[in-house]
Design an enzyme around this catalytic site. Structure first.
Site, short mmCIF file in Angstrom:
data_model
loop_
_atom_site.label_atom_id
_atom_site.label_comp_id
_atom_site.label_asym_id
_atom_site.label_seq_id
_atom_site.Cartn_x
_atom_site.Cartn_y
_atom_site.Cartn_z
N HIS A 1 0.85 -1.19 0.00
CA HIS A 1 0.00 0.00 0.00
C HIS A 1 0.88 1.24 0.00
O HIS A 1 1.94 1.27 0.60
CB HIS A 1 -0.90 0.02 1.26
CG HIS A 1 -2.08 0.91 1.10
ND1 HIS A 1 -2.03 2.24 1.34
CD2 HIS A 1 -3.32 0.65 0.67
CE1 HIS A 1 -3.22 2.77 1.10
NE2 HIS A 1 -4.03 1.83 0.69
N ASP B 1 -8.00 -5.27 -0.15
CA ASP B 1 -8.45 -6.17 -1.23
C ASP B 1 -8.14 -7.63 -0.97
O ASP B 1 -8.62 -8.50 -1.70
CB ASP B 1 -7.80 -5.73 -2.55
CG ASP B 1 -8.35 -4.39 -2.99
OD1 ASP B 1 -7.58 -3.43 -3.12
OD2 ASP B 1 -9.59 -4.28 -3.13
#
Ligand code: SDX
Length: 422
Positions: free
Chosen positions: A306, A363
């Site tokens: 991320h 996700d």
């Protein structure tokens, strides 16, 4: 407030510092080019703030995520998605009267224009639902042209926001029904937001769909956790497109397209493909991890890493726990869960991922929950869009509320040929 000093070609300049309510500090470079003749360069905007915002706060090192100051752990546990949507857009959780009026607006705007229903005749059954969603959302500007290029008026905004939040469910459910050749199921005025979506998705005239409260609760949690996330790729797209003063529907359409990418909201679909490849024996967990570390290909370990979180994504933590809760309640033994847990375990102990602070992101587990609910894999990015929509709308409104209203137009450093003549 302290200032930043920079020295360019032996000349010293001072720039103001800006400090946020959580102590974040920025160098305000809005006068940089006028005072120094220089611009900054920051490919991918890794160190660049595009705006001041009061909507969402992330602390990537500590794994903190708050919407309007409320920790998402509390919102996921104690509020509904529509209450969180209201909070993001209007700044506070709704009073009972505000909640009633908002809910009424959503109910009244849950159907799409009958002429738009005929658009589906033109989509092949194999059309990706994100392509359908972006097309249909932009087409809302054809059927609902009451928007405001100049003056921002809150009544028009409230109506556009309600239309989008309510109709996105209907468009999504219709795209699924279209893909399986079943009749469209119209929304019901007596069902709450998530229950209505599940009903439109899975009810059929010959096979009534019973709303399972555990699945409805899980859907609320999924949508709440996706509702906003500061200036991510798709939200920045909504702001940039919206800064040209185009209408809200077209700005949101651009956000849907940005979200579709596998590096962004499309990752949830890729995670399941990755886990299925391992389950089908095409790939072992070890090979998957090694492939992700190999710079010679563009394969990434989807659901990991991320730009902001350099620790466990707090949303992934909640979703991982929800996988366990729902699989027990529904008595589902999904082999992909075991594979995901093994993949996470090995990755978190692998030097390559530790060194780069790569952890599971939102996700990684969301797809497993959608799968348990019965959502088809290619609709996972659509589910992300349904969740993110209130955040996009809130950010678009905040941009319109900010004075002066500026069109976004970044600079560049030119590295092409110097002047030459034909
Ligand atoms: C979302 O921004 C948001 O807030 C997004 C989001 C939201 O709510 O809006 O949180 C939603 O988009 C989550 C991310 C979903 N995407 C994926 O899961 C795709 C896989 N992840 C990566 O592509 C990547 O981690 C990104 C895109 C998420 C972040 O990319 P960055 O910040 O540009 O980081 P990078 O590519 O510069 O990576 C730094 C290093 C590189 O290695 P080196 O060049 O230093 O040797 O880490 C490596 C990368 O190769 N790396 C990975 C990796 N992620 C980063 N290597 C393998 N697998 C990965 N997943």
């Amino acid at each position: 407030m302290d200032k930043a000093k920079i020295i360019i070609h032996n000349k010293e300049y001072e720039l103001p510092l800006v400090k946020g309510t959580e102590g974040e500090i920025a160098i305000d470079i809005s006068t940089l080019r006028d005072t120094t003749g220089c611009i900054t360069l920051d490919v991918g905007y890794q160190n660049t703030g595009s705006c001041l915002s009061a909507i969402t706060f992330i602390d990537g090192e500590k794994g903190i995520l708050r919407y309007r100051g409320y920790p998402i752990e509390e919102l996921a546990e104690k509020t509904s998605f529509t209450e969180t949507a209201y909070l993001l857009i209007y700044g506070n959780l709704p009073t009972p009267e505000e909640k009633k009026a908002f809910s009424q607006r959503l109910t009244e705007n849950s159907m799409i224009h009958e002429e738009m229903v005929r658009f589906f005749d033109g989509f092949p059954l194999t059309a990706h639902p994100m392509a359908i969603l972006s097309t249909m959302v932009n087409a809302l500007s054809v059927y609902y042209p009451q928007y405001f290029p100049a003056e921002f008026d809150i009544e028009t905004f409230d109506l556009m926001a309600a239309r989008l939040i309510s109709k996105i469910r209907t468009i999504a459910a219709y795209s699924y029904k279209h893909s399986i050749g079943e009749p469209f199921i119209y929304p019901r005025p007596d069902l709450k937001y998530c229950a209505n979506f599940l009903y439109m998705m899975f009810h059929s005239p010959v096979k009534p769909y019973e709303i399972d409260p555990d699945i409805e609760k899980t859907m609320n949690i999924l949508l709440i956790l996706h509702a906003d996330h500061e200036q991510n790729c798709s939200t920045s797209t909504v702001r940039l497109v919206g800064s040209s003063m185009v209408n809200l529907y077209s700005s949101i359409c651009a956000g849907i397209c940005a979200l579709w990418g596998p590096l962004h909201g499309g990752a949830n679909q890729e995670v399941i493909h990755m886990l299925e490849e391992i389950h089908n024996g095409k790939l072992s967990v070890r090979e998957c991890i090694e492939r992700a570390k190999n710079k010679d290909n563009r394969f990434r370990l989807f659901g990991f890493g991320h730009r902001v979180y350099k620790s466990y994504d707090p949303r992934a933590r909640i979703l991982k726990a929800q996988c366990d809760i729902l699989s027990r309640k529904l008595n589902i033994k999904d082999p992909l869960i075991e594979i995901a847990l093994e993949l996470e375990e090995r990755t978190l102990n692998d030097e390559y991922f530790i060194e780069r602070k790569l952890y599971p992101n939102v996700d990684f587990y969301s797809g497993i929950l959608y799968r348990m609910i019965g959502i088809p894999t290619n609709m996972y990015p659509v589910m992300f869009a349904i969740g993110r929509l209130p955040g996009w709308i809130a950010q678009w409104k905040e941009m319109h509320d900010t004075k002066p209203f500026k069109i976004g137009r970044p600079r560049q450093i030119y590295i092409g040929p110097v002047e030459r003549h034909l």
